[in-house]
Design a protein around this motif. Structure first.
Motif, PDB file in Angstrom:
ATOM      1  N   TYR A 150      70.650  70.755-110.380  1.00 33.42           N
ATOM      2  CA  TYR A 150      70.834  71.550-109.167  1.00 33.42           C
ATOM      3  C   TYR A 150      70.712  73.033-109.524  1.00 33.42           C
ATOM      4  CZ  TYR A 150      72.832  67.223-107.332  1.00 33.42           C
ATOM      5  OH  TYR A 150      73.021  65.918-106.948  1.00 33.42           O
ATOM      6  N   PRO A 151      70.244  73.865-108.600  1.00 35.28           N
ATOM      7  CA  PRO A 151      70.115  75.302-108.867  1.00 35.28           C
ATOM      8  C   PRO A 151      71.352  76.109-108.492  1.00 35.28           C
ATOM      9  CG  PRO A 151      69.049  74.802-106.796  1.00 35.28           C
ATOM     10  CD  PRO A 151      69.592  73.491-107.318  1.00 35.28           C
ATOM     11  N   ALA A 152      72.477  75.448-108.387  1.00 29.76           N
ATOM     12  CA  ALA A 152      73.720  76.129-108.031  1.00 29.76           C
ATOM     13  C   ALA A 152      74.851  75.560-108.869  1.00 29.76           C
ATOM     14  CB  ALA A 152      74.035  75.956-106.549  1.00 29.76           C
ATOM     15  N   SER A 153      75.766  76.426-109.272  1.00 30.32           N
ATOM     16  CA  SER A 153      76.925  76.013-110.061  1.00 30.32           C
ATOM     17  C   SER A 153      78.160  76.002-109.179  1.00 30.32           C
ATOM     18  CB  SER A 153      77.128  76.973-111.245  1.00 30.32           C
ATOM     19  OG  SER A 153      77.350  78.301-110.777  1.00 30.32           O
TER      20      SER A 153
ATOM     21  N   PRO B 146      90.293  80.708-105.459  1.00 27.92           N
ATOM     22  CA  PRO B 146      89.418  79.873-104.633  1.00 27.92           C
ATOM     23  C   PRO B 146      88.290  79.274-105.476  1.00 27.92           C
ATOM     24  CG  PRO B 146      89.894  81.941-103.518  1.00 27.92           C
ATOM     25  CD  PRO B 146      90.405  82.081-104.921  1.00 27.92           C
ATOM     26  N   HIS B 147      87.745  78.157-104.982  1.00 28.94           N
ATOM     27  CA  HIS B 147      86.613  77.507-105.648  1.00 28.94           C
ATOM     28  C   HIS B 147      85.334  77.911-104.936  1.00 28.94           C
ATOM     29  CE1 HIS B 147      84.901  74.392-108.275  1.00 28.94           C
ATOM     30  NE2 HIS B 147      84.039  74.204-107.286  1.00 28.94           N
ATOM     31  N   VAL B 148      84.290  78.204-105.709  1.00 29.00           N
ATOM     32  CA  VAL B 148      83.059  78.723-105.130  1.00 29.00           C
ATOM     33  C   VAL B 148      81.840  77.979-105.671  1.00 29.00           C
ATOM     34  CG1 VAL B 148      83.929  81.043-104.673  1.00 29.00           C
ATOM     35  CG2 VAL B 148      82.938  80.515-106.909  1.00 29.00           C
ATOM     36  N   ILE B 149      80.743  78.084-104.933  1.00 30.30           N
ATOM     37  CA  ILE B 149      79.424  77.646-105.376  1.00 30.30           C
ATOM     38  C   ILE B 149      78.594  78.913-105.559  1.00 30.30           C
ATOM     39  CG2 ILE B 149      77.387  76.264-104.857  1.00 30.30           C
ATOM     40  CD1 ILE B 149      79.864  74.562-105.125  1.00 30.30           C
ATOM     41  N   TYR B 150      77.999  79.073-106.740  1.00 33.18           N
ATOM     42  CA  TYR B 150      77.132  80.216-107.008  1.00 33.18           C
ATOM     43  C   TYR B 150      75.677  79.768-106.919  1.00 33.18           C
ATOM     44  CZ  TYR B 150      81.225  82.608-109.056  1.00 33.18           C
ATOM     45  OH  TYR B 150      82.456  83.188-109.265  1.00 33.18           O
ATOM     46  N   PHE B 151      74.959  80.274-105.925  1.00 35.01           N
ATOM     47  CA  PHE B 151      73.531  80.002-105.816  1.00 35.01           C
ATOM     48  C   PHE B 151      72.781  81.090-106.583  1.00 35.01           C
ATOM     49  CE2 PHE B 151      75.320  77.686-102.276  1.00 35.01           C
ATOM     50  CZ  PHE B 151      74.575  76.511-102.266  1.00 35.01           C
ATOM     51  N   SER B 152      72.858  81.011-107.902  1.00 37.30           N
ATOM     52  CA  SER B 152      72.333  82.096-108.726  1.00 37.30           C
ATOM     53  C   SER B 152      71.330  81.624-109.769  1.00 37.30           C
ATOM     54  CB  SER B 152      73.497  82.809-109.430  1.00 37.30           C
ATOM     55  OG  SER B 152      74.221  81.905-110.248  1.00 37.30           O
TER      56      SER B 152
ATOM     57  N   ILE C 213      83.104  69.574-102.066  1.00 32.86           N
ATOM     58  CA  ILE C 213      82.789  69.330-103.468  1.00 32.86           C
ATOM     59  C   ILE C 213      81.293  69.523-103.661  1.00 32.86           C
ATOM     60  CG2 ILE C 213      82.333  66.839-103.241  1.00 32.86           C
ATOM     61  CD1 ILE C 213      83.993  66.579-105.921  1.00 32.86           C
ATOM     62  N   HIS C 214      80.910  69.922-104.854  1.00 30.39           N
ATOM     63  CA  HIS C 214      79.500  70.118-105.187  1.00 30.39           C
ATOM     64  C   HIS C 214      78.768  68.764-105.091  1.00 30.39           C
ATOM     65  CE1 HIS C 214      75.928  71.289-107.429  1.00 30.39           C
ATOM     66  NE2 HIS C 214      76.385  72.511-107.608  1.00 30.39           N
ATOM     67  N   PRO C 215      77.552  68.734-104.570  1.00 29.30           N
ATOM     68  CA  PRO C 215      76.811  67.468-104.473  1.00 29.30           C
ATOM     69  C   PRO C 215      76.597  66.764-105.805  1.00 29.30           C
ATOM     70  CG  PRO C 215      75.746  69.167-103.152  1.00 29.30           C
ATOM     71  CD  PRO C 215      76.828  69.846-103.931  1.00 29.30           C
ATOM     72  N   ARG C 216      76.701  67.475-106.900  1.00 28.00           N
ATOM     73  CA  ARG C 216      76.495  66.859-108.212  1.00 28.00           C
ATOM     74  C   ARG C 216      77.519  65.746-108.478  1.00 28.00           C
ATOM     75  NH1 ARG C 216      78.227  72.452-111.322  1.00 28.00           N
ATOM     76  NH2 ARG C 216      80.470  72.269-111.026  1.00 28.00           N
ATOM     77  N   ALA C 217      78.662  65.802-107.797  1.00 29.93           N
ATOM     78  CA  ALA C 217      79.673  64.760-107.969  1.00 29.93           C
ATOM     79  C   ALA C 217      79.143  63.406-107.538  1.00 29.93           C
ATOM     80  CB  ALA C 217      80.930  65.106-107.170  1.00 29.93           C
ATOM     81  N   TYR C 218      78.275  63.386-106.544  1.00 29.42           N
ATOM     82  CA  TYR C 218      77.755  62.148-105.977  1.00 29.42           C
ATOM     83  C   TYR C 218      76.329  61.815-106.420  1.00 29.42           C
ATOM     84  CZ  TYR C 218      81.542  61.972-102.474  1.00 29.42           C
ATOM     85  OH  TYR C 218      82.746  61.869-101.836  1.00 29.42           O
ATOM     86  N   GLY C 219      75.550  62.840-106.781  1.00 27.08           N
ATOM     87  CA  GLY C 219      74.117  62.601-106.871  1.00 27.08           C
ATOM     88  C   GLY C 219      73.421  62.847-108.186  1.00 27.08           C
ATOM     89  N   THR C 220      74.112  63.353-109.199  1.00 30.48           N
ATOM     90  CA  THR C 220      73.437  63.818-110.411  1.00 30.48           C
ATOM     91  C   THR C 220      72.484  62.789-111.018  1.00 30.48           C
ATOM     92  OG1 THR C 220      75.141  65.433-110.998  1.00 30.48           O
ATOM     93  CG2 THR C 220      73.830  64.538-112.798  1.00 30.48           C
TER      94      THR C 220
END
Length: 541
Positions: A293-296, A389-395, A430-437
């Motif tokens: 994924y391109p986001a952390s 807080p929990h964040v998603i970085y699209f970086s 939750i980040h999609p990586r939890a379900y889809g990696t």
């Protein structure tokens, strides 16, 4: 020697089969499947015979009786996938099925990024009924799980126990105490040492300190996995440190979730890969893994400068009350926002109910609602939330991620725990990586992107992953290996979780077997919890 023996198996890309077991009843027979053995060799047709926890035969088993038969016609039979950074060490205690992992074909999770469940300071409590890593592993074995678990001892644990969250170098006596803590954790079953060097207190560790701890892990046959000190502008510094630790401690190194953050760094992944290749040519046993994924996803407090986090998050919030410190922190935050660009920071979860309206929104939108500049909005979020807080970085850039993923020495780790039933019910972000990696790697990047072959994708998530953590009885379909198996349709396996709607299981994996026991059968969870802990080579009973 065991690692060398397993490596030799991988080099013999073999499609030969074993003679059928004629005299003894099998517990489970998998028939009619296309077998991908995990070595990268082409698939071949055959049956797999299981007795107890072990594969005992592969080939034409039509004449062999079995208590149970699973027809895998039209599907791939492969080793179970190994998640090299799972993060389910907490969620497995309340939801042991770890269904999101199982439905991706995962049979083993490696976890303990920088901070591990033990060892910890203080006596066991009701919420934390363990003190040592061994206590935690024993607890997990008693309770059972849907998949297997292997844990690192985090470098943060001995530092937190001996020094705390303070930014200072350990004394000689403190260093010896920290080494003894790692030594005991390795004897308790840790598979190696891990570090997560952007978080308190590990960010205050010196390279020399990490080398000393890594030497202890190496003595017990362990390895060193690291979340590097920098994954952006100063990634070369992070790489240099990882290579040095591997070289001076004489220990295998793996870089967790290899990435390049910040728009100014997009396109530099070929340089990063060339650095790793050079280190390998020079004798450093270093590899990496990624999530596709391109986001952390991480804590918002990672934006704060290191000096401001000295003492931990509470001390950081106190510094915001000092005008001079606040101004310095605001300037650092401005630079962090700029390097990530517009829509680069998504605030996923907030602990303060009074600020719930800002959850699941981009920073720019939050700042607009607050009528503040983005850096000032960040400061208000810190001030009003007792935990970060929990964040998603699209970086990150997709091209960089793909370039890393296709390298032969790069494997896969989700960097996310399996969501619990409670978090699904409450729609906790939750980040999609939890379900889809893993479904994404074996499905999307094989079938749609054609980044690599199915054989190579399966190798990455099975035998390659097993070699990186020293598992000599998993990761390949061979007689004598543990019966951890995933069965999936290569045309149907796909990830359904999305950033704007994450709570969806992947599809296309029909059956998952862990230690010889089906945990997913014909697309339905069986309720079985055969997963066990995999202890490191230094384990002393």
């Amino acid at each position: 020697m065991k690692r060398l023996a397993l490596a030799a198996l991988l080099l013999t890309a073999c499609t030969t089969t074993t003679p059928p077991v004629k005299n003894d009843m099998l517990d489970l027979k998998i028939t009619n499947g296309r077998i991908l053995d995990g070595t990268g060799a082409p698939w071949f047709r055959g049956d797999v015979g299981i007795r107890g926890t072990t594969i005992v035969a592969i080939g034409d088993l039509s004449a062999t009786q079995a208590k149970d038969t699973l027809d895998a016609k039209g599907r791939i039979v492969s080793p179970g996938f190994i998640d090299l950074l799972g993060q389910s060490q907490g969620s497995v205690l309340s939801d042991p099925a770890v269904e999101a992992k199982v439905r991706q074909g995962v049979t083993t999770e490696v976890t303990g990024e920088g901070h591990s469940p033990g060892p910890v300071k203080g006596e066991p409590t009701k919420d934390r009924p363990w003190q040592t890593l061994g206590d935690y592993l024993d607890l997990l074995d008693r309770r059972g799980a849907g998949i297997n678990f292997a844990l690192f001892v985090g470098s943060s644990n001995p530092r937190a126990m001996v020094i705390g969250d303070t930014d200072r170098v350990p004394t000689g006596d403190e260093m010896r105490q920290m080494e003894a803590i790692v030594d005991q954790a390795m004897r308790d079953g840790a598979i190696g040492l891990s570090s997560s060097l952007i978080y308190v207190p590990a960010m205050y560790s010196t390279t020399e300190e990490l080398v000393n701890l890594a030497r202890v892990a190496a003595k017990h046959g362990g390895m060193y996995f690291t979340h590097m000190r920098d994954e952006g502008d100063r990634i070369d510094m992070g790489l240099d440190e990882a290579f040095r630790i591997g070289r001076e401690a004489n220990i295998p190194v793996n870089i967790w979730h290899l990435k390049l953050g910040g728009r100014a760094n997009w396109g530099r992944m070929p340089h990063v890969i060339s650095r790793i290749e050079e280190a390998r040519r020079n004798g450093v046993d270093v590899a990496a893994n990624v999530y596709p994924y391109p986001a952390s996803g991480t804590s918002l407090s990672t934006l704060a400068p290191d000096w401001a986090m000295d003492g931990g998050y509470d001390d950081f919030r106190e510094r915001l009350k000092n005008p001079a410190d606040r101004a310095r922190i605001a300037e650092a935050l401005r630079k962090q926002v700029e390097r990530r660009g517009e829509k680069g920071i998504f605030v996923a979860r907030i602990g303060n109910d009074a600020q719930k309206q800002y959850a699941k929104k981009y920073l720019e939108d939050i700042a607009r609602e607050m009528n503040l500049a983005p850096d000032e909005a960040l400061i208000e979020l810190f001030e009003e939330n007792p935990s970060s807080p929990h964040v998603i970085y699209f970086s990150m850039h997709e091209d960089d991620m793909q370039y890393a993923l296709k390298q032969p020495f790069v494997s896969v780790g989700a960097d996310s725990g399996s969501p619990t039933a409670a978090s699904r019910a409450s729609n906790t972000y939750i980040h999609p990586r939890a379900y889809g990696t893993f479904a994404r790697v074996v499905g999307h990047y094989v079938r749609d992107v054609k980044l690599f072959t199915l054989e190579e994708a399966v190798r990455k998530v099975t035998s390659q992953a097993a070699l990186r953590v020293g598992f000599d009885d998993r990761g390949i379909l061979r007689p004598g290996m543990k019966a951890d198996i995933a069965i999936f349709d290569p045309e149907a396996i796909r990830d359904l979780s999305r950033f704007d709607d994450p709570h969806h299981y992947s599809e296309g994996v029909s059956d998952v077997i862990v230690n010889g026991v089906p945990v997913l059968r014909d697309g339905k969870m069986t309720g079985a919890l055969p997963g066990r802990t995999i202890r490191g080579k230094g384990y002393r009973r």
